[in-house]
Motif scaffolding. Structure first.
Motif, short mmCIF file in Angstrom:
data_model
loop_
_atom_site.label_atom_id
_atom_site.label_comp_id
_atom_site.label_asym_id
_atom_site.label_seq_id
_atom_site.Cartn_x
_atom_site.Cartn_y
_atom_site.Cartn_z
N ARG A 1 57.68 13.68 0.62
CA ARG A 1 59.06 13.63 0.29
C ARG A 1 59.20 15.61 0.92
NH1 ARG A 1 57.02 13.89 -5.85
NH2 ARG A 1 58.88 15.51 -6.44
N ARG B 1 53.94 21.35 -12.57
CA ARG B 1 55.22 20.51 -12.60
C ARG B 1 55.36 19.13 -12.98
NH1 ARG B 1 57.43 23.49 -8.45
NH2 ARG B 1 55.67 23.60 -7.27
N PHE C 1 49.65 28.89 -13.18
CA PHE C 1 49.43 28.60 -12.01
C PHE C 1 48.98 28.14 -10.90
CE2 PHE C 1 51.88 30.58 -8.28
CZ PHE C 1 52.99 30.00 -9.12
N GLU D 1 57.30 19.48 -1.91
CA GLU D 1 58.27 19.25 -2.17
C GLU D 1 58.89 20.14 -1.11
OE1 GLU D 1 61.14 19.17 -5.85
OE2 GLU D 1 60.61 16.81 -6.03
N VAL E 1 56.90 27.16 -0.30
CA VAL E 1 57.52 29.23 -0.74
C VAL E 1 55.66 29.27 -1.43
CG1 VAL E 1 58.33 30.89 -2.08
CG2 VAL E 1 60.26 28.51 -0.65
N GLU E 2 55.59 28.50 -2.21
CA GLU E 2 54.15 28.94 -2.74
C GLU E 2 53.11 28.75 -1.96
OE1 GLU E 2 55.41 29.59 -5.62
OE2 GLU E 2 56.86 28.78 -5.38
N VAL F 1 53.22 31.95 0.06
CA VAL F 1 53.04 33.15 -1.31
C VAL F 1 52.50 33.43 -1.21
CG1 VAL F 1 54.18 34.47 -3.17
CG2 VAL F 1 55.71 33.78 -1.72
N HIS F 2 51.42 32.76 -2.04
CA HIS F 2 49.80 32.85 -2.62
C HIS F 2 48.73 32.23 -2.28
CE1 HIS F 2 51.98 34.33 -6.05
NE2 HIS F 2 52.62 33.58 -6.12
N ILE G 1 59.23 32.67 4.96
CA ILE G 1 59.53 33.07 4.09
C ILE G 1 60.94 33.80 4.47
CG2 ILE G 1 59.93 34.78 1.78
CD1 ILE G 1 56.60 34.36 2.22
N ASP H 1 64.04 35.39 2.06
CA ASP H 1 64.63 36.15 1.74
C ASP H 1 65.91 37.07 1.48
OD1 ASP H 1 63.71 37.71 2.59
OD2 ASP H 1 62.82 39.09 -0.11
N ARG H 2 67.09 36.29 2.76
CA ARG H 2 68.18 37.39 3.32
C ARG H 2 69.03 37.50 2.32
NH1 ARG H 2 69.78 33.82 7.85
NH2 ARG H 2 68.52 33.03 6.55
N ASP H 3 69.42 36.85 1.17
CA ASP H 3 70.58 36.71 0.44
C ASP H 3 69.66 36.83 -0.64
OD1 ASP H 3 69.66 34.13 0.26
OD2 ASP H 3 71.73 33.45 0.68
N GLY H 4 68.11 37.42 -0.94
CA GLY H 4 68.02 37.29 -2.53
C GLY H 4 67.41 36.34 -3.21
N ARG H 5 67.84 35.29 -2.58
CA ARG H 5 66.96 33.88 -2.92
C ARG H 5 66.25 33.45 -1.76
NH1 ARG H 5 70.00 28.37 -3.83
NH2 ARG H 5 68.25 28.13 -5.17
N VAL H 6 64.78 32.46 -2.49
CA VAL H 6 63.97 32.91 -1.62
C VAL H 6 63.79 30.87 -0.69
CG1 VAL H 6 61.33 32.69 -1.05
CG2 VAL H 6 62.42 34.58 -2.79
#
Lengths: 230, 230
Positions: A15, A133, A176, A184, A189-190, A193-194, A212, A214-219
């Protein structure tokens, strides 16, 4: 505790094919496996990789103490069958063995840490589940000979029901890190980030050019050259 | 502890618009808010809803002890500004107040339980964060007057950096329940799978006809009538 780590060696992480080549997917899958094995050994346990194809642990470039503690066995059966064969009530077990608990930890839990695993492994219920998830089962510990897994579909709910049917007590572990399997593109991202300092999977992704975004606020994650294409 | 629960009352949950009407999104958002307030009170704390528009808590049909503990205040500013005004170093605070810790818990954490919240609220670091998926900050506790939030972008990483800059110790709380904010259609699965017995959000979704659909081994949510359309 025996910790089984199933690994789909032949067609890893399909995937992710929209963002990674087959060779890259294999490299990421092996990096995540290495991170999981390090976490299991860091929690004080000995991981057994159950691989669908031959796998040389030497090629994973594991730290010496991890390589010394880990083993690998080949099993071409389905995930469900390969795991059930190794649970307390499985084919290799007899009633006179007593019940040695068995843990099963997926090989793509790139955020797993010794602490997160220990919170699962230190439970005392007959069956303890760290859900993933989407109703999945990312890691579990089985201490009851009547319990068997079924990974198809909403396995977390199915496993709760199976535990109930066989009279096994059940605990759900709220993590978490253990809930985050990497399947996917959005999951990458995870990892960035983590992922832990020095972990293999985030290093591998960064070497492949992921970062990462995040230029437009969405990551999201972007890759070298993606920026110009927008 | 003071627990701030920001609530976007006017345009709730726009990313669910492909599966829910505006009125339904509002109902789901209010159900999730009610569940969060119950969890905060269940953990022994008093929630203060900071709403972008007038909100009558009586209309949420909360249990009596929750209604008695909860309060609401109107703040039309951005999430970041409204939260910062209520942190220990915020505009309403003075140095002589001493430092009363403040928690901020998002209103769409439909899986939140008293235990999960207590694990966050019982931390002792200057700043404790329960990250959300995608680099977000779903809940945090602030005990340092120099810390301010910035919810734009990869807020979890930004908050780590802000804590470092002001010399605040930081702890990350590992909770799947607190990491799961309900933003997109795929998130609804989590509400149906992990929502607590008697919780409002899963009941609301089921009343709207949503159910878990795992017919082909992949888990999704379907709605009344969806089955025939495939």
């Amino acid at each position: 505790m025996r910790v089984v780590v199933p690994f789909a060696a032949e067609t890893p992480k399909t995937r992710l094919e929209s963002v990674l080549t087959s060779a890259e997917r294999s490299a990421v899958a092996r990096a995540m496996l290495a991170d999981v094995l390090c976490a299991v050994v860091g929690a004080g346990h000995e991981p057994m990789v159950v691989s669908t194809a031959p796998l040389d642990l030497e090629t994973l470039e594991l730290p010496g103490e991890v390589l010394a503690s880990a083993s690998v066995t080949l099993d071409e059966r389905s995930l469900t069958d390969a795991v059930n064969a190794r649970l307390p009530g499985g084919e290799g077990e007899t009633a006179t063995d007593g019940i040695d608990p068995v843990a099963v930890v997926m090989a793509d839990l790139a955020l797993a840490t010794p602490d997160a695993l220990e919170a699962l492994l230190a439970t005392s219920a007959d069956v303890a589940i760290a859900p993933g998830r989407g109703g999945g089962t990312n890691a579990l510990v089985v201490r009851h000979p009547g319990f068997a897994v079924d990974y198809h579909g909403t396995s977390y709910l199915d496993h709760r029901e199976i535990a109930r049917e066989v009279g096994a007590t059940l605990e759900t572990v709220d993590s978490f890190r253990l809930a985050t399997d990497i399947d996917e593109p959005a999951d990458l991202v995870e990892v960035l980030v983590h992922g832990r300092e020095g972990a293999r999977a985030p290093t591998c992704l960064r070497e492949f050019g992921f970062e990462i975004d995040d230029r437009d606020g969405r990551v999201d994650v972007g890759r070298d050259g993606d920026h110009g294409a927008e």
